[in-house]
Design a protein around this motif. Structure first.
Motif, PDB file in Angstrom:
ATOM      1  N   GLY A   1      18.847  22.748   2.552  1.00  0.00           N
ATOM      2  CA  GLY A   1      18.548  24.162   2.792  1.00  0.00           C
ATOM      3  C   GLY A   1      17.753  24.804   1.680  1.00  0.00           C
ATOM      4  N   MET A   2      17.104  23.980   0.851  1.00  0.00           N
ATOM      5  CA  MET A   2      16.289  24.523  -0.239  1.00  0.00           C
ATOM      6  C   MET A   2      14.844  24.735   0.209  1.00  0.00           C
ATOM      7  N   ARG A   3      14.111  25.391  -0.685  1.00  0.00           N
ATOM      8  CA  ARG A   3      12.686  25.598  -0.468  1.00  0.00           C
ATOM      9  C   ARG A   3      11.937  24.739  -1.496  1.00  0.00           C
ATOM     10  N   ALA A   4      10.849  24.093  -1.074  1.00  0.00           N
ATOM     11  CA  ALA A   4      10.102  23.274  -2.032  1.00  0.00           C
ATOM     12  C   ALA A   4       8.636  23.171  -1.657  1.00  0.00           C
ATOM     13  N   VAL A   5       7.837  23.024  -2.682  1.00  0.00           N
ATOM     14  CA  VAL A   5       6.423  22.699  -2.522  1.00  0.00           C
ATOM     15  C   VAL A   5       6.310  21.210  -2.828  1.00  0.00           C
ATOM     16  N   LEU A   6       5.822  20.435  -1.859  1.00  0.00           N
ATOM     17  CA  LEU A   6       5.794  18.983  -2.044  1.00  0.00           C
ATOM     18  C   LEU A   6       4.361  18.481  -2.069  1.00  0.00           C
ATOM     19  N   GLY A   7       4.012  17.882  -3.179  1.00  0.00           N
ATOM     20  CA  GLY A   7       2.675  17.328  -3.315  1.00  0.00           C
ATOM     21  C   GLY A   7       2.734  15.816  -3.354  1.00  0.00           C
ATOM     22  N   THR A   8       2.091  15.186  -2.393  1.00  0.00           N
ATOM     23  CA  THR A   8       2.047  13.728  -2.412  1.00  0.00           C
ATOM     24  C   THR A   8       1.182  13.285  -3.586  1.00  0.00           C
ATOM     25  N   GLY A   9       1.708  12.400  -4.390  1.00  0.00           N
ATOM     26  CA  GLY A   9       0.997  11.932  -5.573  1.00  0.00           C
ATOM     27  C   GLY A   9      -0.233  11.107  -5.218  1.00  0.00           C
ATOM     28  N   ILE A  10      -1.292  11.322  -5.986  1.00  0.00           N
ATOM     29  CA  ILE A  10      -2.539  10.568  -5.805  1.00  0.00           C
ATOM     30  C   ILE A  10      -2.833   9.811  -7.093  1.00  0.00           C
ATOM     31  N   LEU A  11      -3.114   8.529  -6.975  1.00  0.00           N
ATOM     32  CA  LEU A  11      -3.452   7.702  -8.135  1.00  0.00           C
ATOM     33  C   LEU A  11      -4.676   6.863  -7.797  1.00  0.00           C
ATOM     34  N   ASP A  12      -5.380   6.445  -8.823  1.00  0.00           N
ATOM     35  CA  ASP A  12      -6.531   5.564  -8.586  1.00  0.00           C
ATOM     36  C   ASP A  12      -6.163   4.088  -8.723  1.00  0.00           C
ATOM     37  N   PHE A  13      -4.899   3.790  -8.698  1.00  0.00           N
ATOM     38  CA  PHE A  13      -4.513   2.370  -8.703  1.00  0.00           C
ATOM     39  C   PHE A  13      -3.381   2.169  -7.698  1.00  0.00           C
TER      40      PHE A  13
ATOM     41  N   TYR B   1      -3.846   6.834  -0.381  1.00  0.00           N
ATOM     42  CA  TYR B   1      -3.050   7.959  -0.900  1.00  0.00           C
ATOM     43  C   TYR B   1      -3.475   9.259  -0.216  1.00  0.00           C
ATOM     44  N   PHE B   2      -4.800   9.438  -0.124  1.00  0.00           N
ATOM     45  CA  PHE B   2      -5.308  10.684   0.472  1.00  0.00           C
ATOM     46  C   PHE B   2      -4.942  10.794   1.949  1.00  0.00           C
ATOM     47  N   GLU B   3      -5.013   9.669   2.655  1.00  0.00           N
ATOM     48  CA  GLU B   3      -4.651   9.710   4.077  1.00  0.00           C
ATOM     49  C   GLU B   3      -3.205  10.162   4.239  1.00  0.00           C
ATOM     50  N   LYS B   4      -2.340   9.582   3.412  1.00  0.00           N
ATOM     51  CA  LYS B   4      -0.923   9.953   3.489  1.00  0.00           C
ATOM     52  C   LYS B   4      -0.721  11.418   3.116  1.00  0.00           C
ATOM     53  N   ALA B   5      -1.442  11.837   2.100  1.00  0.00           N
ATOM     54  CA  ALA B   5      -1.299  13.218   1.644  1.00  0.00           C
ATOM     55  C   ALA B   5      -1.763  14.200   2.716  1.00  0.00           C
ATOM     56  N   GLU B   6      -2.904  13.908   3.318  1.00  0.00           N
ATOM     57  CA  GLU B   6      -3.442  14.825   4.332  1.00  0.00           C
ATOM     58  C   GLU B   6      -2.537  14.864   5.554  1.00  0.00           C
TER      59      GLU B   6
ATOM     60  N   TYR C   1     -10.148  13.916  -8.243  1.00  0.00           N
ATOM     61  CA  TYR C   1      -9.770  15.331  -8.358  1.00  0.00           C
ATOM     62  C   TYR C   1     -10.593  16.199  -7.409  1.00  0.00           C
ATOM     63  N   LYS C   2     -11.883  15.860  -7.320  1.00  0.00           N
ATOM     64  CA  LYS C   2     -12.775  16.646  -6.463  1.00  0.00           C
ATOM     65  C   LYS C   2     -12.316  16.572  -5.005  1.00  0.00           C
ATOM     66  N   ARG C   3     -11.965  15.361  -4.605  1.00  0.00           N
ATOM     67  CA  ARG C   3     -11.501  15.162  -3.233  1.00  0.00           C
ATOM     68  C   ARG C   3     -10.197  15.950  -3.002  1.00  0.00           C
ATOM     69  N   ALA C   4      -9.342  15.961  -4.028  1.00  0.00           N
ATOM     70  CA  ALA C   4      -8.071  16.705  -3.930  1.00  0.00           C
ATOM     71  C   ALA C   4      -8.348  18.205  -3.800  1.00  0.00           C
ATOM     72  N   MET C   5      -9.295  18.699  -4.589  1.00  0.00           N
ATOM     73  CA  MET C   5      -9.622  20.125  -4.540  1.00  0.00           C
ATOM     74  C   MET C   5     -10.195  20.501  -3.171  1.00  0.00           C
ATOM     75  N   GLU C   6     -11.005  19.602  -2.603  1.00  0.00           N
ATOM     76  CA  GLU C   6     -11.578  19.881  -1.278  1.00  0.00           C
ATOM     77  C   GLU C   6     -10.489  19.944  -0.210  1.00  0.00           C
ATOM     78  N   LEU C   7      -9.561  19.012  -0.321  1.00  0.00           N
ATOM     79  CA  LEU C   7      -8.434  18.994   0.622  1.00  0.00           C
ATOM     80  C   LEU C   7      -7.613  20.282   0.472  1.00  0.00           C
ATOM     81  N   ALA C   8      -7.405  20.691  -0.791  1.00  0.00           N
ATOM     82  CA  ALA C   8      -6.615  21.908  -1.063  1.00  0.00           C
ATOM     83  C   ALA C   8      -7.283  23.127  -0.442  1.00  0.00           C
ATOM     84  N   GLU C   9      -8.611  23.157  -0.529  1.00  0.00           N
ATOM     85  CA  GLU C   9      -9.332  24.291   0.033  1.00  0.00           C
ATOM     86  C   GLU C   9      -9.278  24.269   1.561  1.00  0.00           C
ATOM     87  N   LYS C  10      -9.475  23.069   2.083  1.00  0.00           N
ATOM     88  CA  LYS C  10      -9.467  22.913   3.544  1.00  0.00           C
ATOM     89  C   LYS C  10      -8.151  23.405   4.148  1.00  0.00           C
TER      90      LYS C  10
END
Lengths: 439, 439
Positions: free
Chosen positions: B145-157, B168-173, B202-211
Motif C-alpha cells: 500500500g505504499m507509493r513509489a517511483v520505480l526506475g528500471t536500471g539501465i547499464l551498458d553491460f 534494458y531500454f525495451e524492458k524499461a519502456e 543517457y540521451k536515449r533515457a532522456m528521450e524516453l523520459a520526455e516521451k
C-alpha cells in the motif's frame, strides 16, 4: 541437582566483548544476586542452573550495557529549548540563565528521573555525569536502579550551586565521602573546563581524586574558541596547558577533545587519559569533528558520550556509536577504520574502563556485575542477519532494546522502566517546562 | 448535518509543511477516499465532519510522510553482508556477484516486501527506487500500500536483468507504459551512472523520459574514483560531462553528488537538477561528504535518500535527516545552517517535488493525496517539548512512528504493516539469507 540462580538470560547471540571475537551462539548467562555466575552455551547453562526467571532466547542478542561517558543528565529539561546556535551563545544566552533560575535539588531529582528513564530505554546501564546537586541525582539514579559515576561540578565563579571555589570543593568532597561505599553510585570530581577552572583548581581536584581514589571528569579542547582563549591566557593549547601543570593522568576522563594537535594526541596517549567522544553534540553545536581515528591509532582510549540532551538532543549511545562508526570512515577517507566491533567496544567495555570500572562491568563474563541488555532482533531493519556486530552497530536502534539488567536486577522490561513511575515523570516534566518556557 | 469522511486524524501539532511555518496546534485532518478534504483546528474539523475512523489526538504530531528519494529497495537482502569496505570492492567483490547469482522476480518481490515493511515502519510513504525486475517490486509495493517511483536500471553491460543496452531500454519502456496510469506506482527511467552508461545511453533515457513525461533517476559524482574515471574518459568531471551533452534538466534526480565543483553546483542549480543526499551511505562507504550547505545556498533542491540497505545499513529517512541536520553544521562551521524546519522540508515536501509529485503529495493540505504519519510524542526522549520541529528532527526516532497513511489508507497501525504478512516476510528473508550466505 541444579544450582539456583536468579535469572538466566538466553541469547541467539551473546556478544561478551571479552577478547573472544566470535559471539557465543545459542548461549545463556546465569545471574545470581548482582553478579554473572557463568556464560556459555544455552544447553550447558540450563543443565547446570535453575533460573527463577528466564529471559530472551532465539531472536535476541545479549550485549553488555551501553556506557555513556559524558552527560549532564538533568539537562534533559532543556532539550530543544534553544537550537541551531553556536556553543557560546547557546550556553551563555540560554542554558546558563535557565540553570541560574531553576537549578536546585527538586529540579535535578525530577529531571534525572526522566534522564534515567530515557537512558534505560536506550540500553544504557552506566553513565558519567557532571552537574550540580548530585545528591538529588544519586537519589533518582538509585531509584531507577541504574549505575552512575557522579562528579560534582567545580567552577571558579559563583552559581546557584556554590559561591566560591572552596564551597564547590566542600560540596564535592562531602559527596565523595558519603557515596564511597554505594552499590550503584560511584563518586568522582568534575572540574568543568580549562576556561572556567584555573590550574590551581585543577590541582586541587587532582589531589582530591588521589586522596579518595576517584576519577576526574572534565571538558577539554571542545571548541576552537577554547583553544584560542586558553592559548591567549596561558600560552599553551588546552591539552598542553593542563599537561604543563602535571594535571593529566589515567584518572582523567576528558570530554570532547575535538581540537587536539598531533603533539597533544601523543600527550593524551602517554598520560593514559580517556576520551569521551560526544560526536552528535559536537556536530550540532558546530564545534567540529574530533580526530578519533588518529587517537585510536595512537592507542588513546576513546569512548562515547551523549553530552547533555540540550545539545544533542537525546541520550542515545547506540545512535552516537552508529553515527561515529560511519562518519570517521568518511573523515579519514578509509572505510576500514572503526570497524563495527571496535565501535561496540568503545560503547561498552572501553567506557567502563575509562570510568575506572573495567574490572566490574563492561563485558559479559563470570564474576562481573550483571549489567546487560537484550536486543530484540525480530525487526525488519535487522533482517536478514549475516553479521551480528554489523547489525548492532549499523542497523539496530535504541528502540530494539527490550530488557535491561543492572546489577543483576531487571530495570527495563519491554519498554517499562520497572522502578519508575512513568506517568509522574511525564507530568513533572511538563510542569517544569511550562515554567522554563516562561523564563 | 455533518459530512462523512473516512478518517479524521487529530494531532496536538500538525506540521503541514506548507508555507505556514507555525504548526497547527490541536489540529485535525479530514480524509476521504485517497485525499485530504480539509486541515484545521480540531474543534472546527469535528464540528464539520463525521469520521468513520478517528486516529491520534493529544500527544501526537502529524507530518507528511517521509520521502526516500534514492534507494534500491530489494538490496535489503544484502544488509550487512559485507561491511567496512571501499565502494568499489564492496560493489564489485560482493554485491554484484551476489546479485548476478540470485536476482530475479522472486528475489525482488520477496526482498521488496521486507523493504516496504521496514520503510512503512519508519514513516516513509514514498520512495524512489532504481533496480531491476521492477514489475516484481511494483507488485510488492502495491500489496504493502505504499507509493513509489520505480526506475528500471539501465547499464551498458549485460547482467542477469538484460543482455544489451537495447534490451534494458525495451524492458524499461514496457514498464513505463504498463504503469503510466497506476494509482501508487509512478514509472521512471534510471540510467545507472556516468561510469556505466555512455552519453548516448543517457540521451536515449532522456528521450524516453520526455516521451512519457517521467523522471530520470541516476547516480552522479558519488566518489573521487568516479570523478577521476569520468575525467579520464571524457575530459570533464561528472556533472560537466553530462551537462556538456545536454543531459541535465529538471527531470533529473541525481543521487549522491558528493564531489561537485563550485562550477558544477551552479550547473545543477541552473538546470534545476534535484539531489538525493545519501549521507549515511556516503559516510559508511567513505565516499565523502556532499557540499549540501553550498548546494542549498545556491538553491539546488536537496532531498534525502537512504541508498540501499546494503550500504547504510537501514532504510530510515528520519535518521538521515537527523544526522544531516547536525553534520552539516560542523562541516560548514556554522551552527545556524540546515535548521530543523529546513531539514524536515528536505525530507518531505522537497522530496515529493524532486520526484515530480509536488502537486500531489509532500505536504498536508486540502486536495492533496493523504500520505501522512502520526508520531507518538509520549516518549522520554521527546520530553519536555519546547519546539516541535526540533523534536521531530533532532530527537525523534523512526520507532516513534505509530500510524502511517498512504493514499488515504492506513498502512501501519501501531507497528503492524496491515497489508503484509510479517511472519512470512521474516521467514522468507531467513531462507534467502541462508542461500546468499553460502555464495
Amino acid at each position: 541437582m541444579k544450582e539456583n540462580v536468579d535469572i538466566i538470560v538466553k541469547g541467539e547471540y551473546i556478544l561478551t566483548m571479552t577478547d573472544a571475537e566470535e559471539p557465543v551462539t545459542n548461549g545463556a548467562v546465569a545471574i545470581k544476586d548482582s553478579r554473572i555466575v557463568e556464560v556459555g552455551r544455552e544447553d550447558a547453562i540450563v543443565n547446570k542452573y535453575e533460573g527463577q526467571r528466564v529471559l530472551g532466547g532465539k531472536g535476541y542478542a545479549v550485549i553488555p550495557g551501553f556506557v555513556n561517558t559524558h552527560t549532564h543528565a538533568a539537562m534533559v529539561y532543556f532539550r530543544g529549548l534553544a537550537d541551531d546556535l553556536p556553543l557560546k551563545d547557546w550556553l551563555e544566552g540560554h542554558i546558563w540563565p535557565a540553570e541560574q533560575k531553576y537549578l536546585g535539588n527538586e529540579f535535578v531529582y525530577d529531571a534525572t528521573e526522566l534522564a534515567c528513564f530515557e537512558m534505560i530505554r536506550a540500553g544504557i546501564t552506566l553513565f558519567n555525569d557532571m552537574y550540580f546537586f548530585e545528591d538529588a541525582s544519586a537519589k533518582a539514579i538509585k531509584k531507577a536502579g541504574m549505575r552512575a559515576v557522579l562528579g560534582t561540578g567545580i567552577l571558579d565563579f559563583p552559581t546557584v550551586a556554590a559561591s566560591t571555589t572552596s564551597e564547590y570543593f566542600e560540596k564535592a568532597e562531602d559527596f565523595i565521602k558519603r557515596y564511597s561505599e554505594d552499590e550503584l553510585i560511584v563518586p568522582a570530581i568534575a572540574p568543568h573546563a580549562p576556561y572556567t577552572c584555573s590550574p590551581e583548581t585543577y590541582k586541587r581536584a587532582m589531589e582530591l581524586a588521589e586522596k579518595y581514589n576517584v576519577t576526574v571528569h572534565t571538558h577539554l579542547s571542545e571548541t576552537q574558541w577554547e583553544v584560542e582563549e586558553i592559548t591567549k591566557r596561558y600560552g599553551n593549547t588546552p591539552v598542553k596547558h593542563l599537561d604543563s601543570h602535571g594535571l593529566l593522568d589515567s584518572r582523567v576522563l576528558a570530554a570532547h577533545c575535538v581540537w587536539p594537535t598531533e603533539e597533544e594526541i601523543d600527550i593524551l596517549a602517554q598520560r593514559g587519559v580517556s576520551i569521551s567522544h560526544c560526536l552528535e553534540s559536537n556536530l550540532k553545536l558546530s564545534s567540529g569533528i574530533a580526530p578519533v581515528t588518529k587517537m585510536l591509532q595512537k592507542a588513546v582510549r576513546v569512548t562515547f558520550g551523549t553530552d547533555g540532551a540540550a545539545s544533542n538532543n537525546d541520550l542515545d549511545i547506540m545512535s552516537e556509536m552508529s553515527t561515529a562508526a560511519k562518519l570517521h570512515k568518511a573523515v579519514s577517507g578509509d572505510p576500514t577504520v572503526l570497524s563495527a566491533r571496535e565501535a561496540l567496544l568503545m560503547a561498552t567495555k572501553w567506557g567502563a574502563q575509562a570510568l575506572g570500572l573495567g574490572d566490574k562491568v563492561g563485558s559479559i563474563e563470570a564474576g562481573k556485575l550483571a549489567d546487560l541488555v537484550l536486543i530484540n532482533l525480530k525487526n525488519p531493519h535487522l533482517t536478514p542477519l549475516y553479521d551480528i556486530y554489523s547489525h548492532i552497530v549499523y542497523s539496530a536502534k535504541s528502540s530494539d532494546v527490550e530488557t535491561v539488567i543492572v546489577n543483576g536486577k531487571v530495570v527495563l522490561n519491554g519498554g517499562d522502566a520497572v522502578n519508575l513511575d512513568m506517568e509522574e515523570i511525564f507530568y513533572k516534566a511538563n510542569q517544569w517546562s511550562l515554567k522554563i518556557r516562561k523564563r
